[in-house]
Design a protein around this motif. Sequence first.
Motif: not given
Length: 113
Positions: A4, A8, A57, A66, A70, A110
């Motif tokens: 994750l 990001i 992800s 997701n 995000a 998240v």
Amino acid sequence: MSKLWLAIIAQLIGSIIAFYQLQGWIIYEHKFLKSVWWVYFTSLFIAPLFFWSTRWSYEYFGAFWNMRLAGFGIGTIVFGIMAWIFIGEIPTLKTFICLLLAAAIILIQVTNL
């Protein structure tokens, strides 16, 4: 490092480079930054970053939505901050509320609420 966090970070770096790809000619007023070659060159970095962000992800969440949402929030916040710093566009109340909503979207996605 968690997949994750890798997703990001890749999304964040890709959004920063995309800002320079699309608004660099305003900041630096260089002829090359207005050319299609600049778009091609920066795409060599942006596309893999967004690809790996999506892949990591998906491996973390098991779904595509997701990071899609995000990523939208990350891109919006990056654009808002960089436009303020480099172009001098001061956020209005409406823009500030949109940035808060973008932050909410990121947190919702998240944290898997």
